[in-house]
Write a protein that holds these residues in place. Structure first.
Motif, short mmCIF file in Angstrom:
data_model
loop_
_atom_site.label_atom_id
_atom_site.label_comp_id
_atom_site.label_asym_id
_atom_site.label_seq_id
_atom_site.Cartn_x
_atom_site.Cartn_y
_atom_site.Cartn_z
N ALA A 7 0.94 -4.87 10.13
CA ALA A 7 1.02 -4.38 8.75
C ALA A 7 0.15 -5.22 7.82
CB ALA A 7 2.47 -4.40 8.27
N ASP A 8 0.16 -6.55 8.01
CA ASP A 8 -0.69 -7.42 7.20
C ASP A 8 -2.16 -7.09 7.42
OD1 ASP A 8 1.51 -8.77 6.19
OD2 ASP A 8 1.39 -10.39 7.67
N GLN A 9 -2.54 -6.90 8.66
CA GLN A 9 -3.93 -6.59 8.98
C GLN A 9 -4.34 -5.25 8.37
OE1 GLN A 9 -4.05 -6.82 13.26
NE2 GLN A 9 -3.98 -9.06 13.27
N ASP A 10 -3.45 -4.25 8.43
CA ASP A 10 -3.75 -2.94 7.82
C ASP A 10 -3.90 -3.08 6.31
OD1 ASP A 10 -3.73 -1.68 10.27
OD2 ASP A 10 -1.66 -0.91 10.05
N PHE A 11 -3.01 -3.85 5.69
CA PHE A 11 -3.09 -4.06 4.25
C PHE A 11 -4.43 -4.68 3.86
CE2 PHE A 11 -2.64 -6.81 0.53
CZ PHE A 11 -2.19 -5.90 -0.41
N ILE A 12 -4.82 -5.71 4.57
CA ILE A 12 -6.08 -6.40 4.28
C ILE A 12 -7.27 -5.47 4.50
CG2 ILE A 12 -7.59 -8.29 5.03
CD1 ILE A 12 -4.92 -9.86 5.62
N ALA A 13 -7.21 -4.70 5.58
CA ALA A 13 -8.31 -3.79 5.90
C ALA A 13 -8.49 -2.71 4.84
CB ALA A 13 -8.08 -3.16 7.27
N HIS A 14 -7.40 -2.25 4.24
CA HIS A 14 -7.48 -1.16 3.26
C HIS A 14 -7.55 -1.64 1.81
CE1 HIS A 14 -5.78 0.98 6.80
NE2 HIS A 14 -6.69 1.85 6.42
N ALA A 15 -7.45 -2.93 1.59
CA ALA A 15 -7.38 -3.47 0.23
C ALA A 15 -8.61 -3.10 -0.61
CB ALA A 15 -7.20 -4.99 0.26
N ARG A 16 -9.78 -3.09 -0.02
CA ARG A 16 -10.99 -2.77 -0.79
C ARG A 16 -10.96 -1.36 -1.35
NH1 ARG A 16 -16.40 -5.54 1.63
NH2 ARG A 16 -15.72 -7.67 1.25
N GLN A 17 -10.30 -0.46 -0.67
CA GLN A 17 -10.19 0.91 -1.16
C GLN A 17 -8.95 1.10 -2.02
OE1 GLN A 17 -10.18 3.02 2.51
NE2 GLN A 17 -12.40 3.00 2.74
N ASP A 18 -7.85 0.50 -1.60
CA ASP A 18 -6.58 0.73 -2.28
C ASP A 18 -6.49 0.06 -3.64
OD1 ASP A 18 -5.81 2.21 -0.10
OD2 ASP A 18 -4.59 0.63 0.79
N LEU A 19 -7.00 -1.15 -3.77
CA LEU A 19 -6.88 -1.86 -5.05
C LEU A 19 -7.65 -1.18 -6.18
CD1 LEU A 19 -6.72 -5.60 -3.96
CD2 LEU A 19 -4.90 -4.14 -4.82
N PRO A 20 -8.90 -0.74 -5.97
CA PRO A 20 -9.56 -0.02 -7.07
C PRO A 20 -8.81 1.26 -7.45
CG PRO A 20 -11.19 -0.77 -5.48
CD PRO A 20 -9.83 -1.03 -4.88
N ARG A 21 -8.25 1.95 -6.47
CA ARG A 21 -7.45 3.15 -6.77
C ARG A 21 -6.23 2.78 -7.61
NH1 ARG A 21 -7.35 5.50 -0.79
NH2 ARG A 21 -9.51 6.17 -0.65
N LEU A 22 -5.59 1.69 -7.24
CA LEU A 22 -4.42 1.25 -7.99
C LEU A 22 -4.79 0.87 -9.42
CD1 LEU A 22 -1.44 0.45 -8.11
CD2 LEU A 22 -2.09 -1.79 -7.22
N VAL A 23 -5.89 0.15 -9.60
CA VAL A 23 -6.35 -0.24 -10.93
C VAL A 23 -6.67 1.01 -11.75
CG1 VAL A 23 -8.21 -1.39 -12.20
CG2 VAL A 23 -7.14 -2.53 -10.25
N ASN A 24 -7.34 2.00 -11.14
CA ASN A 24 -7.66 3.24 -11.85
C ASN A 24 -6.40 3.98 -12.26
OD1 ASN A 24 -10.41 2.88 -11.69
ND2 ASN A 24 -10.62 4.02 -9.78
N GLU A 25 -5.39 3.99 -11.40
CA GLU A 25 -4.14 4.66 -11.73
C GLU A 25 -3.42 3.95 -12.87
OE1 GLU A 25 -0.98 7.49 -11.42
OE2 GLU A 25 -3.14 7.48 -11.04
N VAL A 26 -3.41 2.64 -12.86
CA VAL A 26 -2.79 1.88 -13.95
C VAL A 26 -3.51 2.17 -15.27
CG1 VAL A 26 -2.40 -0.45 -14.86
CG2 VAL A 26 -1.84 0.07 -12.48
N GLU A 27 -4.84 2.19 -15.24
CA GLU A 27 -5.60 2.50 -16.46
C GLU A 27 -5.32 3.92 -16.94
OE1 GLU A 27 -9.61 1.64 -15.23
OE2 GLU A 27 -9.37 -0.50 -15.62
N ARG A 28 -5.22 4.88 -16.01
CA ARG A 28 -4.92 6.25 -16.38
C ARG A 28 -3.54 6.35 -17.04
NH1 ARG A 28 -2.19 10.70 -14.91
NH2 ARG A 28 -1.11 9.63 -13.23
#
Length: 84
Positions: A7-28
């Motif tokens: 799970a940690d490895q999956d989180f790290i692997a997807h962080a580059r895509q998931d974090l910008p999406r999360l930031v965009n959602e917070v801004e929206r």
């Protein structure tokens, strides 16, 4: 990675895509909150000025309210949004 779970490895692997999406959602969501606060202030101000409301001002307020509602996916039965 040593000591990392799958799970940690999956989180790290997807962080580059998931974090910008999360930031965009917070801004929206922040934008949406600001719009709703502005609309709430607008509606509150309109209720104080009813005695001075001209037919033109009532039309503008109705147009803005219906536009705001429709932009959030809310349509009132029988409401006409024939303005641009």
């Amino acid at each position: 990675m040593n000591g990392a779970t799958k799970a940690d490895q999956d989180f790290i692997a997807h962080a580059r895509q998931d974090l910008p999406r999360l930031v965009n959602e917070v801004e929206r969501l922040r934008r949406l909150l600001r719009e709703r606060e502005r609309d709430k202030q607008f509606i509150h101000a309109g209720s104080r000025d009813r005695s001075r409301a001209s037919p033109q001002n009532k039309y503008i307020k109705r147009k803005r309210t219906l536009t705001m509602l429709s932009s959030h996916g809310v349509m009132l039965p029988g409401a006409k949004c024939d303005f641009a």
